[in-house]
Design an enzyme around this catalytic site. Structure first.
Site, PDB file in Angstrom:
ATOM      1  N   ASP A 173      86.530 -62.443 -11.128  1.00  0.00           N
ATOM      2  CA  ASP A 173      87.253 -61.408 -11.865  1.00  0.00           C
ATOM      3  C   ASP A 173      86.448 -60.136 -11.646  1.00  0.00           C
ATOM      4  O   ASP A 173      85.325 -60.000 -12.164  1.00  0.00           O
ATOM      5  CB  ASP A 173      87.310 -61.776 -13.353  1.00  0.00           C
ATOM      6  CG  ASP A 173      88.066 -60.736 -14.177  1.00  0.00           C
ATOM      7  OD1 ASP A 173      88.059 -59.543 -13.787  1.00  0.00           O
ATOM      8  OD2 ASP A 173      88.657 -61.108 -15.206  1.00  0.00           O
ATOM      9  N   GLN A 183     101.605 -44.677 -17.397  1.00  0.00           N
ATOM     10  CA  GLN A 183     100.483 -45.041 -16.512  1.00  0.00           C
ATOM     11  C   GLN A 183      99.345 -44.027 -16.658  1.00  0.00           C
ATOM     12  O   GLN A 183      98.645 -43.741 -15.683  1.00  0.00           O
ATOM     13  CB  GLN A 183     100.956 -45.084 -15.053  1.00  0.00           C
ATOM     14  CG  GLN A 183     102.034 -46.122 -14.775  1.00  0.00           C
ATOM     15  CD  GLN A 183     102.478 -46.116 -13.328  1.00  0.00           C
ATOM     16  OE1 GLN A 183     101.727 -45.782 -12.428  1.00  0.00           O
ATOM     17  NE2 GLN A 183     103.721 -46.484 -13.091  1.00  0.00           N
ATOM     18  N   TYR A 219      95.923 -45.475 -15.882  1.00  0.00           N
ATOM     19  CA  TYR A 219      95.968 -45.928 -14.478  1.00  0.00           C
ATOM     20  C   TYR A 219      95.762 -44.748 -13.538  1.00  0.00           C
ATOM     21  O   TYR A 219      94.984 -44.829 -12.583  1.00  0.00           O
ATOM     22  CB  TYR A 219      97.316 -46.608 -14.214  1.00  0.00           C
ATOM     23  CG  TYR A 219      97.540 -47.020 -12.765  1.00  0.00           C
ATOM     24  CD1 TYR A 219      96.981 -48.192 -12.262  1.00  0.00           C
ATOM     25  CD2 TYR A 219      98.325 -46.244 -11.904  1.00  0.00           C
ATOM     26  CE1 TYR A 219      97.186 -48.579 -10.943  1.00  0.00           C
ATOM     27  CE2 TYR A 219      98.535 -46.626 -10.582  1.00  0.00           C
ATOM     28  CZ  TYR A 219      97.968 -47.789 -10.106  1.00  0.00           C
ATOM     29  OH  TYR A 219      98.168 -48.166  -8.802  1.00  0.00           O
ATOM     30  N   ILE A 235      99.463 -56.248  -1.387  1.00  0.00           N
ATOM     31  CA  ILE A 235      98.709 -55.501  -0.373  1.00  0.00           C
ATOM     32  C   ILE A 235      97.438 -56.253   0.040  1.00  0.00           C
ATOM     33  O   ILE A 235      97.092 -56.317   1.231  1.00  0.00           O
ATOM     34  CB  ILE A 235      98.358 -54.096  -0.934  1.00  0.00           C
ATOM     35  CG1 ILE A 235      99.638 -53.260  -1.092  1.00  0.00           C
ATOM     36  CG2 ILE A 235      97.342 -53.393  -0.035  1.00  0.00           C
ATOM     37  CD1 ILE A 235      99.464 -51.978  -1.909  1.00  0.00           C
ATOM     38  N   SER A 257      95.918 -44.470  -4.946  1.00  0.00           N
ATOM     39  CA  SER A 257      97.368 -44.406  -5.181  1.00  0.00           C
ATOM     40  C   SER A 257      97.798 -42.941  -5.145  1.00  0.00           C
ATOM     41  O   SER A 257      96.967 -42.050  -5.384  1.00  0.00           O
ATOM     42  CB  SER A 257      97.692 -44.977  -6.564  1.00  0.00           C
ATOM     43  OG  SER A 257      99.024 -44.695  -6.928  1.00  0.00           O
ATOM     44  N   LYS A 289      92.773 -44.207 -10.672  1.00  0.00           N
ATOM     45  CA  LYS A 289      93.029 -44.045  -9.233  1.00  0.00           C
ATOM     46  C   LYS A 289      92.462 -42.727  -8.715  1.00  0.00           C
ATOM     47  O   LYS A 289      92.029 -42.644  -7.560  1.00  0.00           O
ATOM     48  CB  LYS A 289      94.526 -44.175  -8.957  1.00  0.00           C
ATOM     49  CG  LYS A 289      95.031 -45.609  -9.135  1.00  0.00           C
ATOM     50  CD  LYS A 289      94.312 -46.559  -8.178  1.00  0.00           C
ATOM     51  CE  LYS A 289      94.681 -48.015  -8.365  1.00  0.00           C
ATOM     52  NZ  LYS A 289      94.036 -48.909  -7.409  1.00  0.00           N
ATOM     53  N   ASN A 317      90.604 -53.566  -3.233  1.00  0.00           N
ATOM     54  CA  ASN A 317      92.059 -53.502  -3.434  1.00  0.00           C
ATOM     55  C   ASN A 317      92.508 -53.977  -4.815  1.00  0.00           C
ATOM     56  O   ASN A 317      93.490 -53.450  -5.353  1.00  0.00           O
ATOM     57  CB  ASN A 317      92.746 -54.357  -2.351  1.00  0.00           C
ATOM     58  CG  ASN A 317      94.178 -54.680  -2.707  1.00  0.00           C
ATOM     59  OD1 ASN A 317      95.066 -53.838  -2.550  1.00  0.00           O
ATOM     60  ND2 ASN A 317      94.436 -55.882  -3.211  1.00  0.00           N
TER      61      ASN A 317
HETATM   62  P1  NAD Z   1      99.738 -57.039  -6.857  1.00  0.00           P
HETATM   63  O1  NAD Z   1      99.859 -57.177  -8.329  1.00  0.00           O
HETATM   64  O2  NAD Z   1     100.621 -57.831  -5.978  1.00  0.00           O
HETATM   65  O3  NAD Z   1      98.238 -57.326  -6.394  1.00  0.00           O
HETATM   66  C1  NAD Z   1      97.111 -57.081  -7.191  1.00  0.00           C
HETATM   67  C2  NAD Z   1      96.078 -58.128  -6.843  1.00  0.00           C
HETATM   68  O4  NAD Z   1      94.876 -57.880  -7.587  1.00  0.00           O
HETATM   69  C3  NAD Z   1      96.537 -59.539  -7.192  1.00  0.00           C
HETATM   70  O5  NAD Z   1      96.147 -60.439  -6.179  1.00  0.00           O
HETATM   71  C4  NAD Z   1      95.785 -59.830  -8.491  1.00  0.00           C
HETATM   72  O6  NAD Z   1      95.554 -61.192  -8.722  1.00  0.00           O
HETATM   73  C5  NAD Z   1      94.499 -59.089  -8.212  1.00  0.00           C
HETATM   74  N1  NAD Z   1      93.734 -58.810  -9.421  1.00  0.00           N
HETATM   75  C6  NAD Z   1      94.166 -58.188 -10.561  1.00  0.00           C
HETATM   76  N2  NAD Z   1      93.159 -58.127 -11.439  1.00  0.00           N
HETATM   77  C7  NAD Z   1      92.073 -58.685 -10.854  1.00  0.00           C
HETATM   78  C8  NAD Z   1      90.747 -58.924 -11.263  1.00  0.00           C
HETATM   79  N3  NAD Z   1      90.322 -58.556 -12.471  1.00  0.00           N
HETATM   80  N4  NAD Z   1      89.901 -59.535 -10.393  1.00  0.00           N
HETATM   81  C9  NAD Z   1      90.321 -59.933  -9.171  1.00  0.00           C
HETATM   82  N5  NAD Z   1      91.585 -59.745  -8.736  1.00  0.00           N
HETATM   83  C10 NAD Z   1      92.435 -59.125  -9.569  1.00  0.00           C
HETATM   84  O7  NAD Z   1      99.913 -55.498  -6.583  1.00  0.00           O
HETATM   85  P2  NAD Z   1      99.654 -54.595  -5.288  1.00  0.00           P
HETATM   86  O8  NAD Z   1     100.703 -53.589  -5.285  1.00  0.00           O
HETATM   87  O9  NAD Z   1      99.428 -55.420  -4.080  1.00  0.00           O
HETATM   88  O10 NAD Z   1      98.287 -53.881  -5.719  1.00  0.00           O
HETATM   89  C11 NAD Z   1      97.168 -53.783  -4.862  1.00  0.00           C
HETATM   90  C12 NAD Z   1      96.506 -52.432  -5.042  1.00  0.00           C
HETATM   91  O11 NAD Z   1      97.409 -51.416  -4.580  1.00  0.00           O
HETATM   92  C13 NAD Z   1      96.176 -52.077  -6.487  1.00  0.00           C
HETATM   93  O12 NAD Z   1      94.890 -51.489  -6.559  1.00  0.00           O
HETATM   94  C14 NAD Z   1      97.232 -51.063  -6.853  1.00  0.00           C
HETATM   95  O13 NAD Z   1      96.814 -50.168  -7.866  1.00  0.00           O
HETATM   96  C15 NAD Z   1      97.456 -50.368  -5.521  1.00  0.00           C
HETATM   97  N6  NAD Z   1      98.739 -49.655  -5.418  1.00  0.00           N
HETATM   98  C16 NAD Z   1      99.920 -50.325  -5.406  1.00  0.00           C
HETATM   99  C17 NAD Z   1     101.117 -49.613  -5.305  1.00  0.00           C
HETATM  100  C18 NAD Z   1     102.478 -50.287  -5.279  1.00  0.00           C
HETATM  101  O14 NAD Z   1     103.498 -49.582  -5.293  1.00  0.00           O
HETATM  102  N7  NAD Z   1     102.546 -51.603  -5.209  1.00  0.00           N
HETATM  103  C19 NAD Z   1     101.078 -48.219  -5.216  1.00  0.00           C
HETATM  104  C20 NAD Z   1      99.857 -47.571  -5.240  1.00  0.00           C
HETATM  105  C21 NAD Z   1      98.681 -48.304  -5.329  1.00  0.00           C
END
Ligand code: NAD
Length: 261
Positions: free
Chosen positions: A65, A155, A158, A20, A145, A162, A92
């Site tokens: 980070d 979760q 988690y 995302i 989320s 959220k 994000n």
């Molecule tokens: P993803 O794992 O592809 O992306 C997560 C990103 O966050 C990655 O680029 C990762 O490197 C980065 N990241 C993780 N820890 C970090 C840190 N400590 N510092 C800096 N960067 C960090 O997953 P995604 O689905 O794209 O997740 C993005 C957001 O969307 C998250 O907050 C997740 O909770 C939320 N989300 C995702 C879903 C889903 O179904 N994919 C559903 C609801 C919410």
């Protein structure tokens, strides 16, 4: 895509090496923003940079980070130094390790809280101070989320992070409105990214196909377009909102009176 929608503006997006966050950074850059795109130390920002260039946009990587407040503050400083201003924040970055409730240690709890919730607080509150100093208002989108509203197996913590992100966004919207800063939160359902794929098999995809009235999992670009709308002036009277982008999953209580028992 709305060409030049964000021309002259600077956006900071966290967690952009995949999913995302990457789709959002590319979308905002393609719509004219100069994008500071965050990556974790040790992860290359090159792929995202390449996609931004392919979209005809401009950006620069910022390494941090987000689980460490001092790194978030440093990232904000670097964004303003290189970009010259700060108009938009997209919080994000997040983690969602598969953790059984009775095997979750305090260290795991703390890391989830730090990366998902504390980072959102530090980024949005410190970023808002910068926007107020610059005096031009701004717009913030946090990625929560559907887990803010429904429990999920393995979760437990988690879900709590959220829900925290969602309420933090609403409470910030309350105090930042007088400064012309809007704060909104997006609640994705199942989106096809590394995070959802990390669960066994293709559970997330199957779950979405069964639960969503649209019959499919979502794509990261479908969250990015919602982020773009909420950041933009098209959403000028929207603040404190929670936007479900879940393909209708939450409305499905799975009760069908015609089904055979
Ligand atoms: P993803 O794992 O592809 O992306 C997560 C990103 O966050 C990655 O680029 C990762 O490197 C980065 N990241 C993780 N820890 C970090 C840190 N400590 N510092 C800096 N960067 C960090 O997953 P995604 O689905 O794209 O997740 C993005 C957001 O969307 C998250 O907050 C997740 O909770 C939320 N989300 C995702 C879903 C889903 O179904 N994919 C559903 C609801 C919410």
């Amino acid at each position: 895509m709305v060409k030049d929608r964000f021309a002259g503006k600077v956006a900071l997006v966290t967690g952009t090496t995949s999913g995302i966050g990457q789709a959002t950074a590319v979308r905002l850059a393609g719509e004219g923003a100069l994008v500071a795109f965050n990556h974790l130390p040790g992860l290359s920002p090159d792929e995202t940079m390449q996609k931004i260039v392919e979209a005809g946009g401009k950006g620069f990587p910022v390494c941090a980070d987000v689980g460490y407040p001092e790194q978030v503050v440093g990232m904000l400083k670097e964004t303003v130094e290189k970009g010259g201003r700060l108009d938009y924040i997209v919080s994000n970055a997040g983690i969602n390790p598969k953790l059984k409730w009775d095997e979750t240690t305090l260290e795991m709890y703390d890391r989830l809280m730090d990366v998902n919730l504390k980072a959102t607080w530090v980024l949005c509150s410190e970023g808002a101070k910068q926007m107020i100093k610059e005096g031009h208002g701004g717009s913030i989108v946090t990625i929560s989320s559907i887990s803010a509203h429904v429990g999920a197996y393995d979760q437990t913590v988690y879900c709590a992070t959220k829900a925290g992100v969602l309420m933090l966004s609403k409470a910030l919207a309350l105090v930042l409105g007088e400064h012309g800063i809007r704060v909104n939160s997006i609640l994705p359902g199942s989106i096809y990214t590394g995070m959802s794929r990390s669960h066994p098999g293709t559970v997330a995809r199957k779950f979405a196909e069964d639960k969503s009235p649209l019959g499919r999992i979502g794509e990261p670009e479908e969250i990015a377009s919602a982020v773009s709308f909420l950041l933009s002036d098209d959403a000028s009277y929207i603040t404190s909102s929670e936007l479900l982008v879940d393909g209708g999953m939450l409305v499905n209580a799975e009760f069908n009176p015609d089904e055979e028992v």
